[in-house]
Design a protein around this motif. Structure first.
Motif, short mmCIF file in Angstrom:
data_model
loop_
_atom_site.label_atom_id
_atom_site.label_comp_id
_atom_site.label_asym_id
_atom_site.label_seq_id
_atom_site.Cartn_x
_atom_site.Cartn_y
_atom_site.Cartn_z
N GLY A 1 -6.52 -5.52 -2.36
CA GLY A 1 -6.07 -4.87 -1.13
C GLY A 1 -5.43 -5.84 -0.18
O GLY A 1 -5.44 -7.03 -0.40
N THR B 1 -0.68 1.98 4.27
CA THR B 1 -1.55 3.09 4.65
C THR B 1 -1.83 3.13 6.14
O THR B 1 -2.48 4.06 6.61
CB THR B 1 -2.88 3.02 3.88
N THR C 1 -3.54 -1.93 0.45
CA THR C 1 -2.53 -1.17 -0.25
C THR C 1 -1.16 -1.47 0.35
O THR C 1 -0.96 -1.32 1.55
CB THR C 1 -2.81 0.35 -0.14
#
Length: 188
Positions: A107, A167, A109
């Motif tokens: 991560g 995100t 994203t």
């Protein structure tokens, strides 16, 4: 009696099919009349006559239509992709008309994609059909537009689309994407 006749018919058809298969396969080798090529006679498959008697067309190398003259990964080097994405990214995955940088599996994203050529223009056309809102980007090529998470640049008839997937709030990435569009236009 009728079943016996049906079985005989089936056997006869099976035998006929086998004979035809052997005859057909046997005809694939050399022949005495010299009309069809034999193994090692110097003819290529393209020279071999077809059932109509005409030779097969010459094989040509498939050239991509309108291949971009620029490397998509060179338009957006990894350090710039990371700056725009706001996170470290994996090394580029390149193809002739695109380049993708993805975030690490740990991560966050993130993905930044660069498309060059007809595919880039098609993305813009589809987004227009879907009634996306666009904002012009001044100083970026002949024409340039921004939408949420993407920018499109045209310079000298070459289209570039850059899409960013994150995100968190897309507003955070508007200016970095617009600045990248100006930089990419300067590289075209």
């Amino acid at each position: 009696m009728r079943r016996l006749a049906t079985r005989r018919s089936r056997r006869a058809l099976a035998a006929l099919a086998a004979v035809l298969a052997v005859a057909t396969l046997g005809g694939c080798g050399s022949s005495d009349d010299g009309d069809s090529p034999a193994a090692g006679d110097g003819q290529t498959v393209a020279d071999a006559p077809t059932p109509g008697g005409d030779p097969l067309p010459e094989a040509t190398s498939a050239e991509p239509s309108a291949a971009p003259a620029v490397d998509p990964c060179a338009l957006v080097p990894k350090p710039e992709a990371e700056k725009v994405a706001g996170t470290p990214l994996e090394d580029a995955v390149a193809s002739p008309e695109s380049c993708s940088y993805t975030g690490p599996v740990t991560g966050p994203t993130a993905q930044l994609e660069v498309y060059v050529g007809d595919g880039a223009k098609k993305i813009l056309d589809i987004d227009r059909e879907l009634k996306h809102e666009f904002t012009p980007i001044p100083g970026a090529g002949d024409e340039a537009y921004a939408e949420e998470g993407a920018v499109f640049v045209n310079k000298g008839g070459v289209w570039v689309a850059i899409r960013l997937v994150r995100t968190d709030d897309p507003v955070k990435y508007r200016k970095p994407l617009a600045d990248l569009a100006v930089a990419v236009a300067g590289r075209l």
